[in-house]
Structures are given as structure tokens and as C-alpha cells.
Design a protein around this motif. Structure first.
Motif, PDB file in Angstrom:
ATOM      1  N   LYS E   3       0.853  -1.185   0.000  1.00 19.01           N
ATOM      2  CA  LYS E   3       0.000   0.000   0.000  1.00 19.01           C
ATOM      3  C   LYS E   3       0.891   1.238   0.000  1.00 19.01           C
ATOM      4  CE  LYS E   3      -1.779  -1.149   3.733  1.00 19.01           C
ATOM      5  NZ  LYS E   3      -2.360  -0.879   5.062  1.00 19.01           N
ATOM      6  N   THR E   4       0.569   2.180  -0.834  1.00 21.23           N
ATOM      7  CA  THR E   4       1.363   3.401  -0.826  1.00 21.23           C
ATOM      8  C   THR E   4       0.558   4.501  -0.176  1.00 21.23           C
ATOM      9  OG1 THR E   4       0.528   3.939  -3.003  1.00 21.23           O
ATOM     10  CG2 THR E   4       2.644   2.826  -2.901  1.00 21.23           C
ATOM     11  N   GLY E   5       1.219   5.369   0.473  1.00 20.01           N
ATOM     12  CA  GLY E   5       0.539   6.426   1.208  1.00 20.01           C
ATOM     13  C   GLY E   5       0.457   7.700   0.395  1.00 20.01           C
ATOM     14  N   LYS E   6       0.153   8.766   1.034  1.00 24.16           N
ATOM     15  CA  LYS E   6       0.128  10.046   0.346  1.00 24.16           C
ATOM     16  C   LYS E   6       1.578  10.467   0.118  1.00 24.16           C
ATOM     17  CE  LYS E   6      -2.183  12.505   3.200  1.00 24.16           C
ATOM     18  NZ  LYS E   6      -2.844  13.752   3.645  1.00 24.16           N
ATOM     19  N   ILE E   8       5.064  11.853   0.200  1.00 21.43           N
ATOM     20  CA  ILE E   8       5.734  11.929   1.493  1.00 21.43           C
ATOM     21  C   ILE E   8       5.962  13.356   1.976  1.00 21.43           C
ATOM     22  CG2 ILE E   8       8.155  11.891   0.762  1.00 21.43           C
ATOM     23  CD1 ILE E   8       8.450   9.617   2.920  1.00 21.43           C
ATOM     24  N   LYS E   9       5.675  14.339   1.139  1.00 18.41           N
ATOM     25  CA  LYS E   9       5.863  15.697   1.640  1.00 18.41           C
ATOM     26  C   LYS E   9       4.913  15.985   2.800  1.00 18.41           C
ATOM     27  CE  LYS E   9       3.274  17.676  -2.210  1.00 18.41           C
ATOM     28  NZ  LYS E   9       3.254  18.728  -3.249  1.00 18.41           N
ATOM     29  N   THR E  10       3.870  15.181   2.904  1.00 17.94           N
ATOM     30  CA  THR E  10       2.974  15.380   4.043  1.00 17.94           C
ATOM     31  C   THR E  10       3.654  14.957   5.330  1.00 17.94           C
ATOM     32  OG1 THR E  10       2.021  13.187   3.909  1.00 17.94           O
ATOM     33  CG2 THR E  10       0.982  14.897   2.583  1.00 17.94           C
ATOM     34  N   VAL E  11       4.726  14.212   5.201  1.00 16.13           N
ATOM     35  CA  VAL E  11       5.482  13.839   6.397  1.00 16.13           C
ATOM     36  C   VAL E  11       5.814  15.081   7.208  1.00 16.13           C
ATOM     37  CG1 VAL E  11       7.634  12.852   7.244  1.00 16.13           C
ATOM     38  CG2 VAL E  11       6.486  11.835   5.253  1.00 16.13           C
ATOM     39  N   ARG E  38       3.956   6.303   2.692  1.00 13.73           N
ATOM     40  CA  ARG E  38       3.238   6.819   3.852  1.00 13.73           C
ATOM     41  C   ARG E  38       4.195   6.931   5.044  1.00 13.73           C
ATOM     42  NH1 ARG E  38      -2.176   6.612   5.030  1.00 13.73           N
ATOM     43  NH2 ARG E  38      -2.597   5.116   3.371  1.00 13.73           N
ATOM     44  N   PRO E  39       4.287   8.129   5.652  1.00 16.34           N
ATOM     45  CA  PRO E  39       5.194   8.275   6.786  1.00 16.34           C
ATOM     46  C   PRO E  39       4.735   7.454   7.976  1.00 16.34           C
ATOM     47  CG  PRO E  39       3.879  10.257   6.491  1.00 16.34           C
ATOM     48  CD  PRO E  39       3.595   9.371   5.317  1.00 16.34           C
ATOM     49  N   ALA E  40       5.676   6.880   8.677  1.00 12.28           N
ATOM     50  CA  ALA E  40       5.382   6.147   9.919  1.00 12.28           C
ATOM     51  C   ALA E  40       5.403   7.142  11.083  1.00 12.28           C
ATOM     52  CB  ALA E  40       6.443   5.068  10.136  1.00 12.28           C
ATOM     53  N   LYS E  41       4.923   6.691  12.213  1.00 10.76           N
ATOM     54  CA  LYS E  41       5.007   7.551  13.407  1.00 10.76           C
ATOM     55  C   LYS E  41       6.475   7.608  13.835  1.00 10.76           C
ATOM     56  CE  LYS E  41       3.218   7.950  18.158  1.00 10.76           C
ATOM     57  NZ  LYS E  41       4.087   9.134  18.244  1.00 10.76           N
ATOM     58  N   PHE E  67      13.287   8.650   4.385  1.00 11.47           N
ATOM     59  CA  PHE E  67      13.454   7.377   5.095  1.00 11.47           C
ATOM     60  C   PHE E  67      12.363   7.162   6.158  1.00 11.47           C
ATOM     61  CE2 PHE E  67      17.931   6.621   3.743  1.00 11.47           C
ATOM     62  CZ  PHE E  67      17.970   5.238   3.746  1.00 11.47           C
ATOM     63  N   ALA E  68      11.543   8.183   6.415  1.00 14.39           N
ATOM     64  CA  ALA E  68      10.663   8.134   7.587  1.00 14.39           C
ATOM     65  C   ALA E  68       9.443   7.230   7.414  1.00 14.39           C
ATOM     66  CB  ALA E  68      10.228   9.547   7.966  1.00 14.39           C
ATOM     67  N   PHE E  69       9.377   6.499   6.307  1.00 15.09           N
ATOM     68  CA  PHE E  69       8.271   5.540   6.154  1.00 15.09           C
ATOM     69  C   PHE E  69       8.501   4.309   7.021  1.00 15.09           C
ATOM     70  CE2 PHE E  69      11.402   4.219   3.047  1.00 15.09           C
ATOM     71  CZ  PHE E  69      11.387   2.842   3.141  1.00 15.09           C
ATOM     72  N   ASP E  70       9.698   4.170   7.571  1.00 12.21           N
ATOM     73  CA  ASP E  70      10.048   2.980   8.349  1.00 12.21           C
ATOM     74  C   ASP E  70      11.085   3.379   9.396  1.00 12.21           C
ATOM     75  OD1 ASP E  70      10.464  -0.449   7.622  1.00 12.21           O
ATOM     76  OD2 ASP E  70      11.762   0.622   9.016  1.00 12.21           O
ATOM     77  N   MET E  71      10.678   3.354  10.626  1.00 17.18           N
ATOM     78  CA  MET E  71      11.569   3.834  11.692  1.00 17.18           C
ATOM     79  C   MET E  71      12.855   3.022  11.818  1.00 17.18           C
ATOM     80  SD  MET E  71      10.751   6.651  12.987  1.00 17.18           S
ATOM     81  CE  MET E  71      10.077   7.126  11.396  1.00 17.18           C
ATOM     82  N   ALA E  72      12.752   1.710  11.625  1.00 14.52           N
ATOM     83  CA  ALA E  72      13.962   0.890  11.746  1.00 14.52           C
ATOM     84  C   ALA E  72      14.976   1.289  10.679  1.00 14.52           C
ATOM     85  CB  ALA E  72      13.603  -0.596  11.604  1.00 14.52           C
ATOM     86  N   LYS E  73      14.495   1.501   9.457  1.00 11.38           N
ATOM     87  CA  LYS E  73      15.409   1.896   8.384  1.00 11.38           C
ATOM     88  C   LYS E  73      15.990   3.283   8.636  1.00 11.38           C
ATOM     89  CE  LYS E  73      13.260  -0.879   4.731  1.00 11.38           C
ATOM     90  NZ  LYS E  73      14.352  -1.885   4.651  1.00 11.38           N
ATOM     91  N   LEU E  74      15.121   4.203   9.083  1.00 10.82           N
ATOM     92  CA  LEU E  74      15.602   5.568   9.358  1.00 10.82           C
ATOM     93  C   LEU E  74      16.665   5.544  10.453  1.00 10.82           C
ATOM     94  CD1 LEU E  74      15.502   8.648   9.120  1.00 10.82           C
ATOM     95  CD2 LEU E  74      13.517   8.633  10.640  1.00 10.82           C
TER      96      LEU E  74
END
Lengths: 214, 214, 214, 214, 214, 214
Positions: E3-6, E8-11, E38-41, E67-74
Motif C-alpha cells: 500500500k502506498t501512502g500520500k 511523502i511531503k505530508t510527512v 506513507r510516513p510512519a510515526k 526514510f521516515a516511512f520505516d523507523m527501523a530503516k531511518l
């Protein structure tokens, strides 16, 4: 023919004298290039050009100082360049400077990227556009016309032997006339020349270019 | 600016009129290039140049016809080229034509290899030398001076960004002055320009070049 | 195995003896290559080939003299080459020589450009076609068939790893059979071999090739 | 000339018949190449060669099956290759296979890397040496002789036009005779040919090569 | 997973919320990249990092938002990069940024040239040095140490397969320890990674970088 | 910072001690790389990782030993790599290893081709697929999805500056989500980093990889 003179940065001094300029040491007194060529006496036309440059830019571009060892060569260079870059054309001056910068970036030419990147910033009023031309024009948001023009200029720089009718046809489709195509080729060709002349001689851009129109 | 004229090969006819030439259709009436640019009226100086070309060579080189859509551009090109290739220099005319041919061979430029390979044959009186410059100068038996000159010209063509002081030093060791280095760079640079202009426009060499000085 | 003989240009003398030829020093007595390999005694078949070459061409091609240090190698080379270039094929001899010249031009091989450019001139009766193949075949006015053939040969020379089914499909569309595709690949491959063998040994083309069919 | 036969993998069947072989379907019955060429009747010499291959290797190498549409071509290829790779030489068979593999790796040729990498593993008894030749010979711990040989072969593959006397001199310094230099060049040249022939036709290596001498 | 989010500039918006920031639309709300993820929390550590970035720079670098779509990766990316570029090393931070910029210039990476060119300007206090690294470091007046470092980084970028002991030896001669060599390689390698990640995703540099430290 | 320790192969000994392993000399005691970096004391997490590697593979991969001079760097590298190669993704582990091998093959990286070629063999159960990725993936019979993925990874490796929207669009057409595109880019980027780090340090693959899953 083979006598070498003092390092050409001294040209600045003589020329400033000819141009009746005075005042504190300016940045244009820096090193011009790695070849030591004795400056010739400026012809009246060239003395006037140098004077105008000082007035408008605050300095004489080093490429002109470098050529100043021979008035015939300097005058021919200036005539050819001015006709090409300032004369009437279906390409705007900004478009011609965009071509110049993209060609120079491909050839990693410090002198020409500095000078023509500054021109793009100044003519467009967009500092980032200058940096995009200097790094990777593919990352810029360009019109189809601009993109076709720059793709042609790049291909002509990298593999001139592979330019064929479909390449010209793509320019026509993007709205360019045959005369425009000549101008794109002529500008791209010209900076493939000057990139090599400035790289061969380690020509240094005048410092003020760096901050221009940031 | 954007109106295009009839295919520029018609330039030949008009120009022959201007130059008072008569006689049977000559090979120089063939196609000049792929762009259709309406020829301008020759200025007196250019009419004289075309007349002299007809007299000396039997034809007007197509590069001149191609530029003839604009007298200012044609005159500036001729002035720059003549100063470079025929003016005083520490490099002989043959040496300058060797550089022109080697650069053109690297850029696979049919027009320029044809024209400057012919010049090398003519100026040297050695047909094979022309072919060596046009195929691979490394296979020629050259003097150290010639070899250093051509290596510099080739590197400047292929990777201008990598020219540094040791490259210039090697030329000085081979006997070249700083003024000579300028001239090598200027000639190599110039043909990197014309190679691209002729490739971009699919310019065709006049037929007589092929048989010249074989 | 490691004894080296006198410079192989002396091969010419011995071989002329074997072939019962007499007369003044011919151009083929010049330097053959940079390696010194002692010529072997010509086998009867090779003696006959050398005699025929003298008769037809006026000289023995240097590539044959170069291989003459070992009769088995010379005979295998001649058999392979003759089958390829003179044997039955859907490609005309001219087409095969066009491929040979284009490959050799890409590899900047002085020996092979000289020899096969001459063959193109001779077989086509068109001196300019030979020069076009030797400089940039894209500037030639070719049939679709010829163009497809040369594009395939060039890609196979420059990036053989990238040849895939669409490349073969384009040849089929241009009218070539699978057997023809084999022949194009075999000829392009063969000159990628000989270009390297002649470049590695600095092999020199016999002088008469230069003037042939101009 | 242009009739195409059934896909050449059927060659395997006919040839097995000719060679009196029987038994279950072997991996060598797989696809041979992307061209469909009708196999010719094997000459007695070639029938014997195919029989011996089956006996020794368990299969007929696909390159031989691919050439089998024409006995003259197959025989000439085999003669040339065997003289080169198995004949007397100052280079060991392993050294010749090392050159073959390094050239093939540079050309990213799946067929030839597979076949000659296997030969290096087998002849050296060192599986890792085969992989080093197939990936990057610079990572191998080589003798000065081996290194000089492979550097020459690689340069001859990548930029044959730039080979000059110092390249040959380096080989002589490393202990190679002029005859050895010929052999290095001949082997490197030959695989520049076969790499292109196999890439052009998408030739597939027989499966057993992959596991050979691991 | 797919699934893709909006875009990422909405991050930026979410993250500013997390960071308790308020105020007018900042430049960091611009487009981040061409992929919509989609940005993660933000994890507490990353929320703190973003807050600090806003405080120090006035914005959150787009590479972090990307990178903020996945906290572990970030977090893994930040940990690796910070250890490399800010951790203890025999290379100064400026030297590491010089390597980053030269590598990015070779790879024509708009994002990375912009960001690391700015860092060179800021850390050195010399705007021209930043431009030299971004165009052609060979034109800069460097110490032997700097030059050796950048030559190694460039070669490692262009032809990593050709790095051998003499390349490392040249670094040691210029005063670098084995640990320093590791660091040069690690920094050059890292930007060969990020150049590709940002080019693949058309990542956009935050606007403020362009004017930084001019 | 600049003190260098004993050659890092001694790391193996210390680390085996830390990991309470005993027994005969294993292949992992061989040379690790060309830099001499003193191993740090393994952190508990890394000691556990090394122990597990010994248990699962029979050895500790040399890239981990190479990084073991600094626990923070080792841990950050492991975290980043494991998230990338083992974490959740729309790409299977095999697909990620195929990208890793194709990138490494393009960069002629002996270490990485060896390691990731082995992974492809193991994960696919198809030894030939591993060799195809290591030599020329264009010769493999791939799905459209696999082919699009590898073409993107290769272009990103060779000319990252030329990746544009159509390249991403082709991946979407082949069924990849934006998150998948990120992962392809991240894996291709990562091996462009490690290829350079291992080439710069002449890192050697552990011997057991060569025979793995043949």
C-alpha cells in the motif's frame, strides 16, 4: 614568437592603465592562467571593451585577459562570441547560457561552469536553476522545449558522431526552426571549444562570479 | 528569425552569380548540409573569398556556404579560423592540420577528417601521413615533438577535465613554448567546435577533397 | 619455442625465393610488424598462394607474411578467412568488406582500415564509400538493409554483452535470414580478432593499398 | 543460402545418430543458440571429433554444434582453435585458458566464461582460480609473468588501438619471447571473436560445464 | 507492504506536529521525492532528531523525511551515517565532506552535491572550495594529502575494480594510516550508495542549502 | 586514532576466544583484507552474531571481521544490512540477492560476487542462476518483473544521473509498488557501497562460499 613574458596577471595592471582606472587592488589581479604570455597593447576597441567590463562587472573577465597577448586573436574571439551569445537568435540569451552551462558541466570545466552558471542565475533570477544546469539538468523541471534543447546539446558534446536526422527532428517537433538548430549546435560547439581552451591553460574564473546573483 | 529558406545548396548558385563564375555544374553544387537556411547576400569581403576559393580550389568549401546565411557570423568564423590556422605561430601549418585531423578522427567527423586529412596529405606531400592521422596517429612514426603535441590534443579532446600541469610540462620538455601550448590548445579546441557543428548539421565535404593529394 | 629469428621483413626475401619471383625491390619488403619471428619454409599450398598474391596484387599481404612463421597457423588462418570472406553467403563480398571496415574503424586499426577500406573502394567502385566506412558510416547514404547490418556489427563490437533478441529481430525485419545473421556476426567477430592481432604486433599495411581504387 | 532449418538443437539428435551413441536424454540436448540453422551431414573427421567429445566430456560442445551447418566452416574453426589452444607454444594450456577467461569476463560472455572458467579450474586444480579469472583477475595472487600476460590481454581487449612498444616491452621484461607475445595476442584476439559470435547468437553453454572441476 | 501512502511531503506536517513546531509554511514542506511512501510515526529518538534539525538548520533534511516511512530503516541509516561522518576519525569533518562532494559530483547527483557542497562551504569558510569540489577538484589548490585522498575516492567511484596495493600505498605515503584508508573508502562508498538512492527517487534538496555559507 | 594493530586476520582468534569456540584451524583464519586494523572487543550482541555465524555457516563472514575494529561501526553496518536484506519487503530475499549479485558483477567485485552469487544459488536451488547473475543477467531466462528489476539496478549502478520518471514507470508497469522501488534502489545502492569498501581494502571472501550450493 617563443619569448614568454611575465605571468599574464600583470596584464591587469597594464590594461587598467590603458583604461585609466585607478583604485585599490581588485580581485581581477589574481592569477589568470597557467601560461605566461606577454600582454600586447590593447587596440582602441579592446581598450574600450575592457573599460566597459570594469564599469559593468567591476572586472575584466579572465578569458579576455588571457587572449590579450594578441589583439587579432582577441578581437576575433570577441566578435565570434558576441555574435553567437548576444546577437539575434530564436534562442533567448538565457537559453544560450543554459546550453553553455550544461556543456561545461559535462566537461567538468571549472572556469566555464562558474561564469555561465552565474549568467543563468542572473538572467533567470533563479539561483537554483543555475545550480541545476551546473550539476544535472535532468533534475530540473524544464519545458519540453528546454529539455529537447539540452538533450541535443549534451549528446552533441558526448557523442557528436551519433547525431542524426531523428535528433534534429526531435528539435523541430519541440518547436525549433532550422536556424534555431544551427544556433543550439553553434553554442554547444563553442563551449566545447572554450571548455578545452580554459582547461588546457588552467584558466581561473574571476572571484566575483562566485557570488553573483545568488 | 525563424523563417527557413530553400535548402542551402542553392547558395552555391547565388554565390556563383555574385562571384561571376560560369561553366558546367561542379561537384560543389551538391548538398551542403541537412539544415535549410536561406543564404544572405555575400558581403564584398566574402564574395572575394568565395571567388578566390573557386580559383584556388575549384570550389567553395561547404563550411563557408553553410555559414553564409549570416554575413556577420561567416566573417567572424573566417577571421577566427584564419588567424588560428594561417596566422603566425610556433606550430607549422602542417602541425596545426595534424592536430585538426587527430581531433576530428577522435570525434568521427566525416566532414573534418576529409578536409583536414587532405590538408595533411597536401602540406606534407605524404598521403600515408594523412591516413595515419585519420585512423590512429599512434601507428605513425613521429618525432617526439609531434607525438607530445598529438597526445595533448587527444587528451584535451577526450578528457579535458584531466589536463594538469604535468601535461603542460611534457609539452615544454618536448620544446614547446607557452605560446605554442596556447596554439595547440586553441587548434584542438577549435576542431572540437567545428566537428560538432558539422556533425549536428550533417555537413558534407566537397567531393574534390577526397582525391586531393593522394 | 622461444628462439626469435631475424625481423620478419626478411620473410619477403625467402618467400620470393620459394615462389621463384625476381625483379627489383618491391614495397612489400618493408617492415611487416614489430615482432621478430623466423619465417618457416612455405608449404606448397602457401607458396602457391604467395605466388598468386604477387601476380594479382603485386605483393604478398603483410598479414600472411606475419603468420608465415608457422605453416599450420598460416594455413588455418587462410582457410578460415577465405571461407568467411570469399565463400558462399547471403552477404555480398562488398557487404562483408563494409562490416570489416566499420569494425576496424571502431577499433582504430590502421592496418585493417587501410586494407578493407581499399576493398570497399574496389568492390563498390566508389572511393567515397570506402572513406565513409573508415570514418563514420552514419554519414553514408545507406539502404535500410546496409544500415541494419552495420548497426548490428558496431554494437557487437562495442558492447557484445548487450546483444539480445530485438537486435536479431531488427536484422530479420531488414530482410536477413538466420544464416545471414550468423555471417554478419562471424565477420564482425573475425575483424575484432584481426584488429587486435595487428594492433598487438604493430602490423603495417603494404603501401600499395593506400592508392588502390582511389 | 537463405533457407533456415529447424532449430539447431535437433543437431544433437542427428549427430548422436552419426556417433552411434545411445542412452537417456542428456543435458546437451538443450537449446544450442537463438539462430535456426539446418545441420549439415558431418564429415568423417567431424563425426570422429563429435564421437570423441561424447566419450571424453560426455557431450558435444555447443559451439561445435552451432558451426555444424557448414562442414567447411566447422573444420576451419576447429583447425584454427586447436592449433591455437592445444598446439605447441611458450604458453602453457592453463595460461592460454586464463587469457581466454579474462577476455571473456571483460566481454561479459556467459558461454565463454562458463567454458573457459571450467578449463581453468580443471587445468589448475584450483576452483578459486577459475572464479578469480571470471570476476576480477586483479584480485588473484599471480606471478609477475601471469600478471603481465593478463594485463596485456585486457588492454588489447578494451583499447587495442593503444597498444604500443612499451606494452610489448613489458611482456619481454616478464620473460616472454616474441613468439609468446604473438600467442598471447592471438589467444586474446580469438576470444574477442568467439565472445562476439556466441553473444550475437545467444549460444548456451552445455550444462555439465557448470559443475566441472568445482 | 505494497500500500502506498500520500506523497511523502505530508510527512513534514505530521512531523512538525510531533515536534511541537508551529509557524508559517517553511521551505521544507516542498516536494521530498518522486515516490509516495506513507510516513510512519516517528520514534522518540527520531522525533528528537527532527526537532533538533528544525532548531539548528531550520528544516529537516529531506533524506530523513524520505526514510521516515520505516523507523527501523531511518534509525539504522542515521546511526551508520553519523558514525561515519561525525564519529572519531583521522579525517576531519571537512575532509569527509570533501570526499562526499567529489563522489557526488562524479555521479552528477543534484541532491548530494547541493547538501555536501554546502557543508564544505560551511566547514571551510571558503565558498569557492565548495564549488571546486562540486565541479572539478583538480582545479583546486590542494595539499598533497587532500589530493591523494580525493584521487583515491574518485578512482574508487569510477573503477573500483582497479584499486590495488599501489593505490593504498600512495595514501600511506601521503600520511594516511590504515584506519584512515578505511574511512576514506567508507565515506566514498557511502556516498556512492546515497547518490544512487537519491537519484533513483528524484530526491530534492531542501531550498536553504543553496544559499548556505555562500 | 592512527595506531594500527596487527593484521586483522588475528581478529578471528580473539573473537573465537570471546565466542568460546575451540577446535582446529578453520578456513576463516585466512587473510581478511589488506588493511591492518586492531580488532576491538566484541560487544555481547556481536559476540552472539559471530557465534551464530560459526554455527550456521561454519565461519564468520570476513566483512564482519573487517568491521570489527570498531563495535559501533560493526553494529550500525549489521543493523542497516539486516533491515535491508532480511527485513520485510515486497522483494523476496532471492530477488534482493539477485540485485546484489548483478550490481557486484558490474563492479567486478570478487568478494561480493562470490558471497551473493552463493546466496542466489542457495536461495534459488539453481546453481546456474547464480552464475548467470555473476556473468551477464541478460543471458538468463527471466520473468518480466525480474528483468525490469535488474535493468533498473544496472542503470542505477552505471549511470545513476540518468534515472528519470520513465525508469520508475517501467518498474510500476512490471508490478512494483513505490515501496518496492525504494527497496530495489536501496539494495542496488548498498552494494555499490560495499563493492567499493571491499575493493578498496582487497577484502577476501571466506573459502566455503565458493563451493556453497553448487
Amino acid at each position: 614568437m617563443r619569448k614568454t613574458g611575465k605571468r599574464i596577471k600583470t596584464v591587469a595592471k597594464r590594461q587598467r592603465g590603458a583604461a585609466k582606472r585607478s583604485g585599490p587592488a581588485a580581485p581581477d589581479q589574481d592569477e589568470v592562467m597557467a601560461l605566461k604570455l606577454r600582454p600586447a597593447k590593447l587596440s582602441p576597441a579592446m581598450a574600450e571593451l575592457f573599460r566597459q567590463s570594469e564599469e559593468t562587472l567591476g572586472f575584466v573577465p579572465n578569458v579576455l585577459k588571457a587572449f590579450a597577448f594578441d589583439m587579432a586573436k582577441l578581437e576575433a574571439f570577441v566578435a565570434y562570441r558576441n555574435g553567437l551569445m548576444l546577437g539575434p537568435s530564436g534562442l533567448s540569451q538565457l537559453e544560450r547560457e543554459m546550453v553553455a552551462t550544461v556543456v561545461s558541466a559535462q566537461n567538468h570545466c571549472f572556469y566555464c561552469i562558474t561564469v555561465h552558471g552565474a549568467s543563468v542565475r542572473k538572467l533567470s533570477g533563479d539561483p537554483v536553476l543555475g545550480e541545476l544546469m551546473a550539476t544535472n539538468y535532468r533534475s530540473a523541471r524544464l519545458t519540453r522545449r528546454q529539455r529537447a534543447m539540452l538533450d541535443f546539446a549534451l549528446k552533441l558534446t558526448v557523442e557528436p558522431w551519433a547525431i542524426e536526422e531523428p535528433d534534429r527532428a526531435r528539435l523541430r517537433t519541440a518547436g525549433f526552426s532550422d536556424r534555431d538548430i544551427w544556433d543550439i549546435a553553434a553554442v554547444a560547439g563553442f563551449y566545447n571549444m572554450t571548455n578545452r581552451l580554459t582547461s588546457a591553460t588552467d584558466m581561473r574564473p574571476n572571484h566575483p562570479y562566485h557570488a553573483l546573483a545568488r
